[in-house]
Design an enzyme around this catalytic site. Structure first.
Site, mmCIF file in Angstrom:
data_model
loop_
_atom_site.group_PDB
_atom_site.id
_atom_site.type_symbol
_atom_site.label_atom_id
_atom_site.label_comp_id
_atom_site.label_asym_id
_atom_site.label_seq_id
_atom_site.Cartn_x
_atom_site.Cartn_y
_atom_site.Cartn_z
ATOM 1 N N GLY A 125 -3.171 9.783 1.407
ATOM 2 C CA GLY A 125 -2.820 10.200 2.766
ATOM 3 C C GLY A 125 -1.615 9.444 3.278
ATOM 4 O O GLY A 125 -0.725 9.064 2.504
ATOM 5 N N SER A 126 -1.630 9.129 4.578
ATOM 6 C CA SER A 126 -0.447 8.543 5.208
ATOM 7 C C SER A 126 -0.134 7.137 4.723
ATOM 8 O O SER A 126 0.960 6.626 4.958
ATOM 9 C CB SER A 126 -0.622 8.516 6.728
ATOM 10 N N THR A 127 -1.100 6.476 4.020
ATOM 11 C CA THR A 127 -0.782 5.148 3.492
ATOM 12 C C THR A 127 0.293 5.245 2.422
ATOM 13 O O THR A 127 0.879 4.250 2.011
ATOM 14 C CB THR A 127 -2.025 4.465 2.896
#
Lengths: 648, 379
Positions: free
Chosen positions: A326-328
């Protein structure tokens, strides 16, 4: 009737003649016997002497003590525990059944145990001791000892068996030992003869199996004289073996215990790495299980409970779980674009809430859009459109290369079982894997860590540590083997311009310290321990248009196993990073609300010596709630360092 | 007054008989028996009470019995030999129906504390019966078919009863002892040639009829023969005894491992170490020298018997002595061939040395007869 004397004389002569003949035959037979005796005892003596020795002498192995496993501070994780048991010897017991009946009056002995003992006793020679009860309490053992006169043939014994005092905390790391299976033997070309000793145990998973060669040690031998039934008559000589090497891990047992407790009953994983040298300080997977059950031989019932749990306690999610980051993942995309020069830290991208390319529309998580977005804001507010745009400009191959440099898509070699490689997709990968061309949509998805991208919590922690340090940190789990400290070589630089890394780190700082940052609620108030990080919420399914229309987008309304994974990575202190933490909570919902608080607690715990993170590091408004929460954590009391290298 | 009694004028009377015993024979018997005690003491692991002690007590009993029998005039024994023979036949019939079957299928009956194997007794009474028969028979008639048939029947009756027990070893010994007495009595060699030819035929048919409904040996008897022919084919099963016995014998070397140092017997690798296989322990602990010494004692014992028989001018006495000596010799030959791997394993003890009550007592009684014949001989 009277016979003449001559008749008698005649017959006597005849008797005499034949008697002499017979005497000759007897003498010949004696000569044959003596000759045969000479042949056997003199001519063939060497051969028969050898055979007699082979008959007489038997070589038995003395199993070595298994090496123990300690945490970085010398606290015992896996040791050899004295195991009290009671054995019965048929020839001394006489009526075994009667003796067992009397034994059952002294100690608790289920009927199955009696039944099993009776069959075992019948199967073995009368002098072979058979185990009646294993792992007994000391009180029961002393009861047996006191009643010895009425229990002939029953002997209390002390053996060694593997024990894991910190049970669930290290189940996934250290694993467990178990009896040698046919399978284990088949895997080896020249199995150690030790493995054929009944009741000998070897590592089955985790450090126990990956470090098996060092832990096992070398068997000693004793030559004993045996009789025809294999009974040992006396020991002739013995050569002592070598105990296995003790192993010291990089993990801090207290931190590990805190993290395990902090994860609670969630289906989650957390990894904390020392940014300066790659030492893994804690690596947890939740829920866990008690490895001692496996050493004793787990019951079908207990095993079924573990396998049927949908939170998969047996899986080591920290290294074998592969999740869409995801956004990591956004730091990877940003660094790839920065290094390629397609953007700089101040490049602004306009976010209207969606991004159109190739005739398809890709949404930002924020339907209304973020407006003009810079790098720092794109991270702190986690704007998706920014990354769609820059990924299009830099291309997937450069992103994938950056991902690999940061430790994604590769297997980090720790002595643990089933470590995943994850997936860091690029064009060649897709062609190889699916025999399909890479599409623009694939890049869009990959840019925000969705689509084909998969990473384990360990990989995410390594990625964070590399961003924080600018060096190619490699995780390390073993600190020393035996008396030998393993060398720590300083990790080589990543080769990324420091200014670019600083820009990304600054973005991660604003995630947590900017009022509009997604992780603002998880900020650290203590300026000495400032936390920088990145949240991620990864979809495990595609939200259909119909669902969107109905408005079913809230995770709480979905069944547990369809909810989003919550992720969060972070490092601290911001100015001079010491620890990097990655947390994944399966189907946890929002990254910043579920995983973020865990990252903060873990990072603070790693930076301070106390049993709990310092309350002063939390923002004032949260302290009350957090104090209650932290004090309620079920932390265990861990025995202090074992000073003498105990070899029980 | 019998013929013999009539002719013997110089026979000693009363206690003077003691002086006329064949003392060399008495000493040899005692010497062999004491080798047995030594070995029994050793195989019991240095314990007197297990085997050596009881064996010594039995020997003492047998020794007294030997003296008592020796003091009774030999013509008395000749006169009762028919009765003794009939009694042993009756006993064989009794054990056939009421006896106990123990190890190796030897049938025995218990008389109080004594265990009696009538087949052992039958060997001596058969010799007595045949000796009496040939003493009575005109020596010129011994080879006439009718007069040959009668002793053959005398031999076959007990042999058949023993075969039915079933005890192949003892029945063969009975046949051989009977044949030996007939041979000594002067029966024409042609009869023996015919019987030998028939014997070869029987052996061939034993093997060819194996597995057919007409096979006349038990399966275990066939297996013993197989094991003898190739002991290594079944090293842990039936061949085990022979292999371990040979290892014990062979590992002794020239002088052996020393008293009580035999690993094969002490560690129980030897089967029947105190009975049939006791010779292996002797060979293991005292080597070729020890084993040869025992052989020499046995040879001397038989030589003194033969010498005594040759001195004796009474036909009954010499046949009796030689028959008993032959019986003794066959025991030795079969037992030693067996333990040295030259014959199949048949349950035959080593006389005077193996542990066992009834065999020893019968043997001592037989030596009593020999002594009686010696004391009351024609001078």
């Amino acid at each position: 009737m009277r016979r003449s004397a001559r008749d008698t004389e005649d017959s006597a002569r005849k008797v005499n003649r034949r008697a002499l003949l017979l005497g000759g035959g007897v003498a010949a037979m004696f000569a044959v016997l003596a000759g045969r005796m000479r042949y056997l005892a003199v001519d063939q003596a060497d051969q028969f002497k050898l055979l007699a020795e082979e008959n007489r002498i038997s070589i038995r192995l003395i199993p070595p003590n298994r090496g123990q496993i300690f945490d970085r501070n010398g606290r015992l994780i896996a040791g050899n525990e004295q195991n009290y048991r009671v054995v019965i010897t048929r020839e001394d017991a006489g009526d075994v059944e009667e003796v067992l009946k009397r034994l059952a009056e002294v100690i608790p002995l289920p009927p199955e145990a009696i039944e099993r003992t009776l069959t075992e006793v019948r199967r073995h020679s009368p002098f072979v001791p058979v185990i009646v009860a294993d792992r007994m309490a000391w009180e029961d053992l002393s009861k047996v000892a006191i009643n010895a006169p009425s229990l002939p043939g029953v002997t209390p014994e002390v053996g060694l068996s593997r024990a894991y005092p910190l049970d669930t905390d290290f189940a996934h790391v250290v694993g467990y030992v178990g009896p040698v299976s046919e399978n284990d033997l088949a895997k080896l070309d020249y199995p150690d003869p030790l493995l054929k000793i009944p009741e000998f145990q070897i590592g089955k998973i985790g450090v126990e199996t990956w470090m098996e060669d060092r832990l096992r040690g070398r068997a000693g031998t004793k030559r004993i004289e045996v009789n025809a039934y294999g009974r040992m008559m006396r020991e002739i000589d013995r050569v002592e073996g070598d105990a296995g090497d003790d192993i010291r891990l990089t993990i801090d047992a207290e931190i590990q215990d805190f993290v395990q407790a902090r994860l609670g009953s969630e289906s989650a994983a957390a990894v904390a790495i020392d940014v300066t040298n790659g030492d893994v300080l804690a690596i947890c997977s939740s829920p866990s299980f008690d490895p001692n059950l496996f050493v004793r031989g787990i019951s079908y019932k207990d095993y079924a409970i573990l396998t049927e749990d949908d939170h998969r306690p047996l899986a080591n999610k920290a290294v074998q779980g592969a999740y869409p980051p995801g956004s990591t993942f956004k730091m990877v995309t940003a660094l790839a674009a920065l290094e390629a020069g397609v953007i700089n830290a101040d490049t602004s991208v306009y976010c209207p809430g969606h991004y159109e390319t190739g005739g398809r529309r890709f949404h930002c998580w924020k339907r209304g859009g973020h407006g003009a977005v810079s790098l720092a804001r794109s991270l702190s507010e986690s704007c998706d459109v920014y990354y769609y745009d820059i990924a299009q400009r830099v291309g997937i191959d450069k992103i994938a290369e950056m991902g690999r440099r940061l430790g994604l898509g590769m297997r980090h070699d720790l002595p643990m079982s089933a470590i995943t490689e994850g997936v860091m997709p690029d064009k060649a990968w897709k062609r190889l894997r699916y025999d399909q061309e890479w599409r623009i949509g694939d890049t869009i998805n990959a840019s925000i860590g969705q689509g084909y991208v998969l990473a384990s919590p360990l990989q995410l922690a390594v990625m964070t540590a590399r961003i924080a340090s600018g060096r190619a940190i490699l995780p390390r789990l073993v600190r020393s083997i035996g008396d030998q400290e393993l060398p720590v070589s300083e990790a080589p630089p990543l080769g990324i311009d420091g200014a670019l890394l600083r820009a990304v780190r600054q973005g991660m700082h604003s995630v947590m310290n900017d009022r509009r940052g997604t992780g603002y609620s998880n900020r650290v108030a203590d300026p000495a321990m400032v936390l920088a990080g990145k949240s991620g919420t990864s979809q495990v399914r595609n939200i259909s248009a119909a669902e969107r229309a109905r408005g079913v987008i809230s995770n709480d309304q979905l069944p547990w196993n369809r909810r989003d994974h919550a992720l969060f990575v972070g490092f601290a202190p911001f100015e001079a990073p010491k620890v990097a933490v990655a947390v994944v909570v399966e189907h946890g919902g929002g990254g910043s609300s579920v995983a973020g608080p865990i990252v903060r607690d873990v990072a603070l715990r790693c930076l301070t010596p106390g049993p709990l993170p310092p309350l002063s590091a939390y923002p004032k408004s949260q302290r009350g709630r957090i104090e209650t929460f932290l004090n309620a954590l079920p932390l265990r009391r861990i025995e202090p360092e074992v000073t003498a290298r105990s070899r029980a | 007054m019998s013929f013999l009694e009539y002719r013997v004028k110089s026979a000693p009377t009363g206690l003077a008989k003691v002086l006329h015993l064949n003392w060399a024979l008495v000493l040899l018997v005692t010497a062999v028996a004491s080798v047995g005690w030594l070995m029994l003491y050793s195989v019991a692991g240095g314990d007197l009470d297990t085997w050596a002690g009881p064996q010594m007590k039995r020997f003492a009993l047998g020794f007294v019995m030997m003296l008592v029998i020796a003091f009774v005039p030999i013509w008395f024994w000749r006169n009762v030999s028919g009765l003794a023979y009939l009694m042993s036949l009756v006993l064989l019939l009794v054990v056939e129906f009421f006896g106990h079957v123990g190890m190796g299928a030897q049938r025995w009956i218990a008389i109080g504390p004594l265990v009696l194997q009538p087949s052992e007794l039958a060997k001596v009474t058969l010799v007595m019966m045949l000796a009496t028969y040939y003493d009575w028979l005109d020596p010129r008639k011994v080879s006439r078919p009718l007069w040959v048939l009668i002793p053959v029947v005398m031999i076959v009756l007990p042999t058949a009863l023993v075969i039915m027990q079933p005890n192949l070893g003892t029945s063969l010994l009975l046949l051989m002892v009977g044949a030996t007495v007939m041979f000594l009595a002067g029966v024409s060699l042609w009869y023996f040639a015919v019987v030998a030819a028939l014997g070869v035929g029987a052996v061939v048919s034993v093997f060819t009829l194996r597995g057919t409904p007409w096979q006349f040996l038990h399966d275990y008897q066939y297996r013993r023969i197989d094991t003898f022919l190739d002991p290594t084919a079944d090293p842990l099963g039936a061949g085990y005894n022979i292999i371990q016995a040979k290892i014990a014998l062979g590992s002794g070397g020239w002088t052996g491992k020393g008293f009580m140092q035999g690993t094969q017997s002490r560690l129980n690798f030897l089967p029947e170490k105190h009975t049939d296989f006791i010779f292996t322990t002797l060979a293991e602990e005292f080597g070729f020298v020890g084993a040869f010494s025992l052989l020499a004692l046995y040879a001397l014992l038989i030589a003194f018997c033969v010498a005594s028989a040759l001195q004796n001018r009474d036909r009954f006495s010499s046949l009796l002595i030689l028959g008993i000596a032959a019986n003794f010799f066959y025991y030795i030959a079969v037992n030693l061939s067996m333990v040295m791997g030259m014959a199949p394993v048949v349950g035959v003890p080593l006389p005077l040395v193996s542990y066992g009550g009834s065999a020893l007592l019968v043997l001592m009684a037989a030596f009593g007869l020999v002594q009686s014949a010696h004391v009351h001989r024609l001078r």
